[in-house]
Design an enzyme around this catalytic site. Sequence first.
Site: not given
Length: 1261
Positions: A442, A906, A910
């Site tokens: 990410d 995070d 995700d």
Amino acid sequence: MATQSSANSQNKKKNNKGKVKWSNLYTFSCFRPPPRLAEVGQPGFIRVVFCNDPGKHRTKPYKYCSNDVTTTKYNVITFLPKSLFEQFRRVANLYFLLVAVLSVTSLAPFSPLSLIAPLVFVVGISMLKEGVEDWHRFIQDLEVNSRKVKVHIGDGKFVDRPWKVLRVGDVVKVNKNDYFPCDLLLLSSSYEDGVCYVETMNLDGETNLKIKRCLECTLRFDEDIKFSKLKAVVKCEDPNSSLYTFVGNLEFGDEDELNSSYSLFPLSNSQFLLRDSKLRNTDYVYGVVVFTGRDTKVVRNSMKSPSKRSRIERKMDYVIYVLFFMLLLISLIASVGSVQYTDQEQTVEQWWYLQLMYDTDASFDPRKPFVSGFLQFLRALILYGYLIPISLYVSIEVVKFLQAMLINNDQQLFDEMSGKSVEARTSNLNEELGQVEMILTDKTGTLTCNQMEFRKCSIEGISYGGDVNEIVRAASQRMNIDIESYRFNLDGDESVSTPRDSVEMVEISSDQINESKNSILDGEHDVKNLGATGIKGFNFRDKRLMNKMWVHGSNVWDMMMFFRVMALCHTGIPVENEEQSGSHKLKYEAESPEEVTFLIAAQEFGFQFCRRTQSSMFVKEIDPSASEVEREYKLLNLLEFSSSRKRMSVIIRDEFGQIFLFCKGADNIIFDRLGDGGRTYQHATTLHLANYAEDGLRTMVFAYKKIKDSEYEEWSSSFSKAKAIIGPEREELLENVSENIEKDLVLLGAVAVDDKLQDGVTECIDKLAQAGLRIWLLTGDKKETAVNIGFACSLLRHDMHMFHLSLSRDVESKNQLKAMKDDILNQIKASYQVTTNENTKEDPFALVVDGKALEIALTNDIKDDFLQLAVNCASVICCRVSPKQKALITRLVKKYTGKMTLAIGDGANDVGMIQEADIGIGISGMEGMQAVMASDFSMPQFRFLERLLIVHGHWCYKRISKMILYFVYKNIVFGLTLFYYELYSRFSGDVLYDGWYMVMFNLFLTSLPVISLGVLEQDVSSDICLQFPALYQQGQKGIFFSWKQIIGWMGNGILTSLVISILNVYILSPSAFRKGGQVVDIAHLGVTTYTTIVWTVNCQIVLIITHFTWIQHIFIWGSIFSWYIFLLFYGALPYSKREYKLLVEAVGPAPMYWIVVLLVVVISLLPYFIYMVIQRSFYPMDDLVIQEMKHGRKVVVDDEMWLREKKSSRKATHIGVSARVDAKILYLKDQLHKKRMFIIKSTTNSPIRRSITINTLENRD
């Protein structure tokens, strides 16, 4: 007094912010009235919510799920069946379950306890470990579910309640900077017109705040006491996973009017607040609960916690199959041999002394040889079961648990800023860390730290904010050239650039160069969290603009207009700086972090935006005389930013009655709208933008336009008409009218902000790339932002062939699936041909895909072509990716490439990606714990991934590989000696060793050394792992647990067992064993053979280990010593039968015993020792070479050979800082060569040189 002061402060904030009606300023879709939708009430749209009446949702048909969310694998009911299923997925456990059942019959050569107890112990330990790890997940779930939120309990009273007790229909109050506990319908906010700002970064990765607005009918419910009268019904869509849509109606009536009828109001995504998004820049909101728990959209985007098994463990099943086949083979040989020897007519008469007919063993009847043979086969399956190492599983569980403890307690994986450390949340996948080939990451919160910093700007064609590009600095150091010499004119074009452009564009002091000269190569981070100035969000260093020095410039008017655009073109609100009470500096809240950064920068340059009303903005400015004045600007119109417009404009009237349009936006958008007289600085600004982009900075261009009153009146009339329209054409009309005013602009300059990377991200990516890992960036953010971050963290280079996969406007407007597929497929094929072209296939390639194109590319008939192109690119960046698309990409990459994948993120968006990957890592940052709770490993920052993979991953993979191979080896050695004795004893079925010997072998005598091997072994130190990242590729290639290694160790075990059996039997059998002439019996032969096995397998592990500690010495030699202690005490027991005082009276006093042990051990280890010598001498691997260099003291660390090995160990890569530096060196050399040729050519053709040459020739004449 303090309470009163606090209350006044809160009232002041509310008055400052709440009175601004944003709905009167914004023009586009975020405030467009939604159309009423006919779908409500149809299938898929039947959910009914009784607002402020949750009691009706306690019974069917309106009873919905609770708000309790869990990420655990098990619960109290499912733990036993599910965990037992997990344990018996292992092939060896199934075999030992069968053996345990057979052990209660008369067929077992050992007591049932000795076979059942190990199985129960192994399975129990594994289940206990699974339970403990799931308990930790349960505790984290409990922490989230126990968060508090204010809930209406009646009569206008709100009390704190935990999230998990919320029910559909509850009215809740959420305060600023708090997360929404479930999916809510917005009722009102602290703003008068019901607007609120929502941060969805935890869901979709976007840093820009989303604007939500409640319905007009619920605006008046803005205080606690008023909710005693709220009665309404929401009818909406059923729970689904779409984050960006919401369809429904609100039935609402006025309680103050008697017999009032309910009115129907349409609902849209503008009134919908998602769980795990955060309230920002708004003091509070009221909302009613619509979806709870597993019905919320974010949970619908997640998946169940999968059960992951490592590749080595799955491969180990096949090893067990091989061993089981070997077991069946030798059992069959024993069975056939038994039948062959007993199926003879004279057997009973000739072997009368064996008393076969009187044997009490029911499993043996010489009159029924085939039945006895079959029973002998079953008996052999149990007897030779030591070939299949049941204790291996429990040893692996113990080793992995201890490895996880070492990872958790590694001080170099501890982050002092957050006080958090890397945590192995499951120990099942430790060795997988050493085999990763693909990383999917990410962006927001993972690579970046969610902070923007103002770094550079270009005004009037001059660049300010002098930091030298770190890539350039590193390249110049390696080339041993002066940075200033390079920066003087290499970036310019001598045919068009002026001296002023080339010099002032790159002006930088020597002090600044010296300050940051070695930061990139030494691994230091250039800027700390607060920047070089100590001001959060402002990391700008240039004396020409700071401290009002800009007023002495040549064109102060353009300077002031530049700063006015920065101070006025935004949606920000000034608030008091509570951190610096008494300071005149203000803090700002705005829709996007870039706007906050611009306002802070404008304040530092002397243009402080101090307050705003509904129609005015007030700025404290520095005038040309360097004095401060406060000016009022009337805000006439605000044309907000959108992803399609890529620009924002405000139209203001100053104190002198002049009307200006201030515009900021993407460079290509603004450049297209410049007037003929507004392009003075375009060339220089374009060069600066290219430099800023190479630094990975996010850029924006500023421009303005002076508008005549008559022109504005005409335009304003058209704009008002377009704004009043309600319908699908409203957006297009507004866009066309805006285009009419946003043209003929005058360029002022550009700004560059840094979407600040976390510390060490660039260096970490560089090291991972050198180790052979490929990195894909998956983000929900827009393409421009993702590309900038790609450059900032060196995933992209400017000399790359970049393929941009996106739908053309024509195709997208038609909205026909076939046309979109054809468009994307054609782009993919054209790009793939470039990657395979002979002239370009060695060049670096990058693929950038936006969300809509990705959705098409992932369809079944295109995905293979897309993945074929993607894996050929050095870097892949996917933008506007939804949570489900992240998970789908991860699944497809894992399936298509067959490579080990690691996903790191995070946020809640995700979670699917983290669960789908072979290894999932959650960043334990500032944005909730959803990613961490779903992960296998958690870490506070991305940079720790370098040490986790390259050091701990390499170690764990090699440790587990060595451990399993050694375990297979020692069990083959031990098990086959039993079989060889079976052959020697004519398939009698007699057991060479005492039953307690069998139990002790794996339980005590060989268990601790192999555990120490799995926990403490290091082929090289951690520093060497980081210096030689190519060592990591040993795990990627599976070198240490390949079938070649497995078969080799099996062969070593077979050879060793054969040597031990033959030497013991044929040395001890012919001669006397003791002084009295006694020969050996089965007890003597058994204990001697057993002793040689204990010595051999423990000395074998000495040859394997490359890193000795005192713990390993104690375990290895202590295990050998403990064998003699056991033999001594066991022989002293009266029920030890044939082993009674065997050591003291029989084998101990016999020299032959000690000679045989020494001789057999040396000969058994000799083949492996010869193999080691040959391998190290002629076919050394990388780690062996480094060991020789390091421990053989052949070189010191700074020696030329050592440095050469370090350089050669780095995998050639197209991404990372090192690759960018190499590319920059090639560019510099090319530019220097061109410059040198230009100077030579100019000098040769100059009139001065010609006259000197003529004079020289004349003098010679």
